[in-house]
Scaffold this motif. Structure first.
Motif, mmCIF file in Angstrom:
data_model
loop_
_atom_site.group_PDB
_atom_site.id
_atom_site.type_symbol
_atom_site.label_atom_id
_atom_site.label_comp_id
_atom_site.label_asym_id
_atom_site.label_seq_id
_atom_site.Cartn_x
_atom_site.Cartn_y
_atom_site.Cartn_z
ATOM 1 N N PHE A 67 -8.321 -5.077 -11.415
ATOM 2 C CA PHE A 67 -6.873 -5.227 -11.559
ATOM 3 C C PHE A 67 -6.324 -5.765 -10.249
ATOM 4 O O PHE A 67 -6.685 -5.281 -9.168
ATOM 5 C CB PHE A 67 -6.226 -3.878 -11.870
ATOM 6 C CG PHE A 67 -4.720 -3.928 -11.924
ATOM 7 C CD1 PHE A 67 -4.057 -4.250 -13.099
ATOM 8 C CD2 PHE A 67 -3.964 -3.653 -10.794
ATOM 9 C CE1 PHE A 67 -2.673 -4.309 -13.150
ATOM 10 C CE2 PHE A 67 -2.573 -3.708 -10.828
ATOM 11 C CZ PHE A 67 -1.931 -4.034 -12.008
ATOM 12 N N GLY A 68 -5.454 -6.769 -10.339
ATOM 13 C CA GLY A 68 -4.897 -7.336 -9.120
ATOM 14 C C GLY A 68 -3.452 -7.740 -9.272
ATOM 15 O O GLY A 68 -2.923 -7.836 -10.384
ATOM 16 N N LEU A 69 -2.803 -7.975 -8.135
ATOM 17 C CA LEU A 69 -1.409 -8.410 -8.154
ATOM 18 C C LEU A 69 -1.087 -9.217 -6.901
ATOM 19 O O LEU A 69 -1.863 -9.244 -5.938
ATOM 20 C CB LEU A 69 -0.456 -7.229 -8.295
ATOM 21 C CG LEU A 69 -0.185 -6.340 -7.072
ATOM 22 C CD1 LEU A 69 1.039 -5.462 -7.340
ATOM 23 C CD2 LEU A 69 -1.370 -5.478 -6.720
ATOM 24 N N ASP A 70 0.091 -9.838 -6.921
ATOM 25 C CA ASP A 70 0.528 -10.712 -5.831
ATOM 26 C C ASP A 70 1.384 -9.976 -4.814
ATOM 27 O O ASP A 70 2.283 -10.558 -4.207
ATOM 28 C CB ASP A 70 1.277 -11.927 -6.391
ATOM 29 C CG ASP A 70 2.529 -11.526 -7.164
ATOM 30 O OD1 ASP A 70 2.680 -10.336 -7.505
ATOM 31 O OD2 ASP A 70 3.353 -12.421 -7.445
ATOM 32 N N ALA A 71 1.107 -8.700 -4.604
ATOM 33 C CA ALA A 71 1.744 -7.911 -3.549
ATOM 34 C C ALA A 71 0.650 -7.439 -2.610
ATOM 35 O O ALA A 71 -0.532 -7.434 -2.957
ATOM 36 C CB ALA A 71 2.510 -6.731 -4.133
ATOM 37 N N ILE A 72 1.039 -7.011 -1.430
ATOM 38 C CA ILE A 72 0.057 -6.638 -0.426
ATOM 39 C C ILE A 72 -0.741 -5.403 -0.841
ATOM 40 O O ILE A 72 -1.867 -5.193 -0.389
ATOM 41 C CB ILE A 72 0.748 -6.420 0.943
ATOM 42 C CG1 ILE A 72 -0.267 -6.493 2.072
ATOM 43 C CG2 ILE A 72 1.529 -5.134 0.966
ATOM 44 C CD1 ILE A 72 0.352 -6.568 3.446
ATOM 45 N N SER A 73 -0.167 -4.598 -1.749
ATOM 46 C CA SER A 73 -0.843 -3.380 -2.203
ATOM 47 C C SER A 73 -0.198 -2.900 -3.495
ATOM 48 O O SER A 73 0.938 -3.268 -3.805
ATOM 49 C CB SER A 73 -0.731 -2.288 -1.124
ATOM 50 O OG SER A 73 -1.246 -1.058 -1.580
ATOM 51 N N VAL A 74 -0.919 -2.052 -4.243
ATOM 52 C CA VAL A 74 -0.293 -1.384 -5.394
ATOM 53 C C VAL A 74 0.639 -0.284 -4.920
ATOM 54 O O VAL A 74 1.385 0.300 -5.713
ATOM 55 C CB VAL A 74 -1.361 -0.795 -6.348
ATOM 56 C CG1 VAL A 74 -2.237 -1.882 -6.933
ATOM 57 C CG2 VAL A 74 -2.198 0.286 -5.665
ATOM 58 N N SER A 75 0.602 0.010 -3.634
ATOM 59 C CA SER A 75 1.419 1.054 -3.021
ATOM 60 C C SER A 75 2.451 0.428 -2.094
ATOM 61 O O SER A 75 2.193 -0.603 -1.465
ATOM 62 C CB SER A 75 0.515 2.009 -2.230
ATOM 63 O OG SER A 75 1.251 2.942 -1.487
ATOM 64 N N VAL A 76 3.630 1.075 -2.010
ATOM 65 C CA VAL A 76 4.684 0.594 -1.117
ATOM 66 C C VAL A 76 5.100 1.744 -0.196
ATOM 67 O O VAL A 76 5.056 2.913 -0.599
ATOM 68 C CB VAL A 76 5.891 0.077 -1.942
ATOM 69 C CG1 VAL A 76 6.638 1.216 -2.624
ATOM 70 C CG2 VAL A 76 6.837 -0.761 -1.095
ATOM 71 N N PRO A 77 5.470 1.471 1.065
ATOM 72 C CA PRO A 77 5.801 2.558 1.995
ATOM 73 C C PRO A 77 6.880 3.521 1.498
ATOM 74 O O PRO A 77 6.825 4.716 1.790
ATOM 75 C CB PRO A 77 6.264 1.795 3.250
ATOM 76 C CG PRO A 77 5.509 0.514 3.202
ATOM 77 C CD PRO A 77 5.443 0.154 1.745
ATOM 78 N N SER A 78 7.871 3.033 0.757
ATOM 79 C CA SER A 78 8.966 3.904 0.319
ATOM 80 C C SER A 78 8.553 4.891 -0.774
ATOM 81 O O SER A 78 9.286 5.836 -1.061
ATOM 82 C CB SER A 78 10.150 3.057 -0.164
ATOM 83 O OG SER A 78 9.733 2.112 -1.120
ATOM 84 N N PHE A 79 7.394 4.675 -1.389
ATOM 85 C CA PHE A 79 6.879 5.602 -2.403
ATOM 86 C C PHE A 79 5.409 5.884 -2.093
ATOM 87 O O PHE A 79 4.525 5.640 -2.900
ATOM 88 C CB PHE A 79 7.039 5.010 -3.810
ATOM 89 C CG PHE A 79 8.460 4.869 -4.251
ATOM 90 C CD1 PHE A 79 9.128 5.903 -4.877
ATOM 91 C CD2 PHE A 79 9.153 3.672 -4.021
ATOM 92 C CE1 PHE A 79 10.449 5.778 -5.278
ATOM 93 C CE2 PHE A 79 10.476 3.528 -4.427
ATOM 94 C CZ PHE A 79 11.129 4.581 -5.049
ATOM 95 N N ARG A 80 5.165 6.392 -0.907
ATOM 96 C CA ARG A 80 3.803 6.554 -0.396
ATOM 97 C C ARG A 80 2.959 7.500 -1.250
ATOM 98 O O ARG A 80 1.796 7.215 -1.544
ATOM 99 C CB ARG A 80 3.856 7.055 1.044
ATOM 100 C CG ARG A 80 2.499 7.147 1.713
ATOM 101 C CD ARG A 80 1.904 5.777 1.968
ATOM 102 N NE ARG A 80 2.591 5.089 3.043
ATOM 103 C CZ ARG A 80 2.436 3.805 3.323
ATOM 104 N NH1 ARG A 80 1.634 3.055 2.586
ATOM 105 N NH2 ARG A 80 3.079 3.242 4.322
ATOM 106 N N GLN A 81 3.529 8.644 -1.643
ATOM 107 C CA GLN A 81 2.751 9.609 -2.418
ATOM 108 C C GLN A 81 2.356 9.042 -3.781
ATOM 109 O O GLN A 81 1.223 9.198 -4.235
ATOM 110 C CB GLN A 81 3.541 10.912 -2.613
ATOM 111 C CG GLN A 81 2.750 12.025 -3.289
ATOM 112 C CD GLN A 81 1.443 12.338 -2.575
ATOM 113 O OE1 GLN A 81 1.391 12.411 -1.348
ATOM 114 N NE2 GLN A 81 0.373 12.512 -3.335
#
Length: 202
Positions: A129-143
């Motif tokens: 699974f892949g996407l065009d963002a740096i990660s499936v996780s974002v700092p504002s929703f770390r957990q």
């Protein structure tokens, strides 16, 4: 990434050589299960030096800011993704990668933790699974991001993640295609940069 001179002709060495240091999750990279699952499978235990997947699919789910991709966003595409081993989501985040790298890295679409199990239900053959963002996780929703990684990587079957992809080509959305990717380093590690190519069928 750091580039440091290891030898220098100017300093009396016989040649110039450079020490290259980078994180295993730099640029377009793949997350192996070991990234979030303790003593789980590593890159060399899950991949080959050359990996070829037939019938990869990319779908368009536009998102702005740090809004998540949720199962309801994927539901309209059930029939076209149900048999794929490799699914990619174009959110549009990649459009700002070069123009605004700070925003790209910190305020970007992410994947809700409910998505991995939903994909296992509707895409039983899915392994990448892949996407065009740096990660499936974002700092504002770390957990939530940690939970999402674990839900992809630590459950059976494992779904490995390819992050920070260039999915800008319109052709990716028009048909299924052959996915080719090559780990930059092939070893027992938790993640590694990869060279990723889409090969369109004639």
């Amino acid at each position: 990434m750091k580039l440091e001179p290891a030898k220098s002709i100017e300093k009396g060495d016989s040649s110039n050589t450079t020490l290259i240091t980078f994180n295993g999750h730099s640029g377009t990279h793949i997350d192996a299960p070991n990234h979030f699952c303790g003593r789980a499978l590593t890159v060399s235990e899950t991949l080959k030096p050359e990996n070829i997947i037939e019938g990869a699919v990319c779908i368009d789910i536009p998102k702005t800011g740090d809004r998540p991709v949720i199962p309801e966003d994927i539901k309209p595409y059930i029939h076209e993704i149900k048999d794929t081993e490799a699914l990619f989501i174009r959110t549009g985040s990649g459009d700002i990668r070069d123009a605004d790298p700070d925003t790209y890295a910190t305020v970007h679409p992410w994947i809700h933790p409910d998505v991995p199990d939903y994909l296992r239900e509707i895409c039983p053959e899915l392994r990448f699974f892949g996407l065009d963002a740096i990660s499936v996780s974002v700092p504002s929703f770390r957990q939530e991001g940690r939970e999402c990684h674990r839900n992809f990587l630590c459950k059976s079957p494992e779904i490995m993640l390819i992050e920070d992809l260039n999915l800008s080509s319109p052709e990716l959305l028009e048909q299924s295609w052959r996915l080719r990717f090559y780990p930059v380093i092939f070893d027992r590690i938790d993640g590694v940069p990869v060279l990723v190519f889409a090969e369109f069928y004639e």
